[in-house]
Design an enzyme around this catalytic site. Structure first.
Site, short mmCIF file in Angstrom:
data_model
loop_
_atom_site.label_atom_id
_atom_site.label_comp_id
_atom_site.label_asym_id
_atom_site.label_seq_id
_atom_site.Cartn_x
_atom_site.Cartn_y
_atom_site.Cartn_z
CG ASP A 1 5.00 0.61 -0.56
OD1 ASP A 1 5.83 1.28 0.06
OD2 ASP A 1 4.15 -0.10 0.00
CE LYS B 1 4.73 1.16 2.95
NZ LYS B 1 4.06 -0.16 2.88
CG HIS C 1 6.05 -7.47 4.06
ND1 HIS C 1 5.59 -6.64 5.06
CD2 HIS C 1 5.25 -7.25 2.98
CE1 HIS C 1 4.56 -5.95 4.60
NE2 HIS C 1 4.33 -6.29 3.34
CG HIS D 1 3.66 -8.38 -0.94
ND1 HIS D 1 2.69 -9.01 -0.20
CD2 HIS D 1 3.82 -7.15 -0.37
CE1 HIS D 1 2.28 -8.21 0.77
NE2 HIS D 1 2.94 -7.08 0.69
CG ASP E 1 5.00 -3.54 1.72
OD1 ASP E 1 4.80 -3.01 2.84
OD2 ASP E 1 4.25 -4.39 1.21
CG HIS F 1 4.08 -9.44 7.07
ND1 HIS F 1 2.90 -9.08 6.48
CD2 HIS F 1 4.44 -8.43 7.88
CE1 HIS F 1 2.57 -7.86 6.93
NE2 HIS F 1 3.49 -7.46 7.76
CB CYS G 1 0.86 1.38 0.84
SG CYS G 1 1.02 -0.27 1.58
C1 VGL Z 1 0.50 -2.81 -0.27
C2 VGL Z 1 -0.86 -4.65 -0.04
C3 VGL Z 1 0.06 -5.24 0.80
C4 VGL Z 1 0.72 -1.46 -0.89
C5 VGL Z 1 1.43 -3.39 0.56
O1 VGL Z 1 1.90 -1.04 -1.06
O2 VGL Z 1 -0.29 -0.80 -1.20
N1 VGL Z 1 -0.65 -3.44 -0.54
N2 VGL Z 1 1.20 -4.60 1.09
ZN ZN Z 2 2.81 -5.53 2.03
#
Ligand code: VGL
Ligand code: ZN
Length: 194
Positions: free
Chosen positions: A13, A95, A53, A70, A51, A57, A134
């Site tokens: 990410d 993901k 979404h 995000h 990430d 979500h 993550c």
């Molecule tokens: C993440 C919070 C929400 C991450 C992803 O990539 O760590 N954290 N979505």
């Molecule tokens: Zn996320």
């Protein structure tokens, strides 16, 4: 520690929304870019998760969840940071697509496990964002799936929603048998780039 032919680097990410200026920025996020760019060309296989979404979500605060919007699919916030050297990424893993589950782990609802197994990967090295979500979830899943798993301490950074989250996450990783190493341990002793 040598990088070996059955090793994979998982870059978690490294997206605009998780870096300063993004909607869920990790304050120290940019410090990971240089070590990740040094590591990627040394690994036989590099997978980058993103990430990804949908607007509905469940983990977005407008639906009662903990996070601001995000990494919405197709937006600039969901793009990889421009400094990440994409030519060294062999596979992109999307993901967090399922609106009902957190999607923290790169293994959740993706083909990553099958892909790694198909390539004969035995050891997995995890770096990226964020340590306390993550990165942690991806490393714990890698270990559960039977891969020998390491986290690269100077190539990760934490959200720290609550003070101490980073330390707790590192403690959980170590307790699960996942060593936290430094990128230099791999870079100094491994033979030439591929
Ligand atoms: C993440 C919070 C929400 C991450 C992803 O990539 O760590 N954290 N979505
Ligand atoms: Zn996320």
């Amino acid at each position: 520690m040598h990088i070996e032919p059955n090793d994979a680097l998982l870059v978690v990410d490294v997206q605009n929304d998780f870096l300063p200026g993004g909607s869920l920025a990790v304050a120290q996020g940019r410090r990971i870019l240089a070590p990740i760019n040094r590591l990627m060309p040394r690994f036989p296989f590099v997978a980058a998760t993103r990430d990804w979404h949908p607007p509905e979500h469940r983990f977005f605060s407008r639906h009662g969840g903990p996070w601001p919007d995000h990494c919405l699919q197709g937006t600039r916030g969901a793009e990889f940071d421009a400094e990440l050297e994409r030519e060294h990424v062999d596979a992109i893993v999307s993901k967090g697509v399922d609106p009902q589950t957190d999607g923290y782990s790169g293994f959740a609802g993706t083909g990553l496990e099958d892909d790694l197994r198909g390539r004969g990967i035995r050891r997995v090295f995890v770096c990226g964002l964020a340590t306390d979500y993550c990165v942690k979830a991806t490393a714990l899943d890698a270990k559960r799936h039977g891969f020998e798993t390491f986290v690269i301490g100077d190539a990760i950074a934490a959200v720290n929603l609550e003070a101490g989250d980073e330390e707790r996450a590192l403690g959980e990783l170590r307790a699960a048998g996942i060593p936290v190493i430094e990128s230099d341990e791999l870079l100094v002793s491994s033979p030439s780039p591929r």
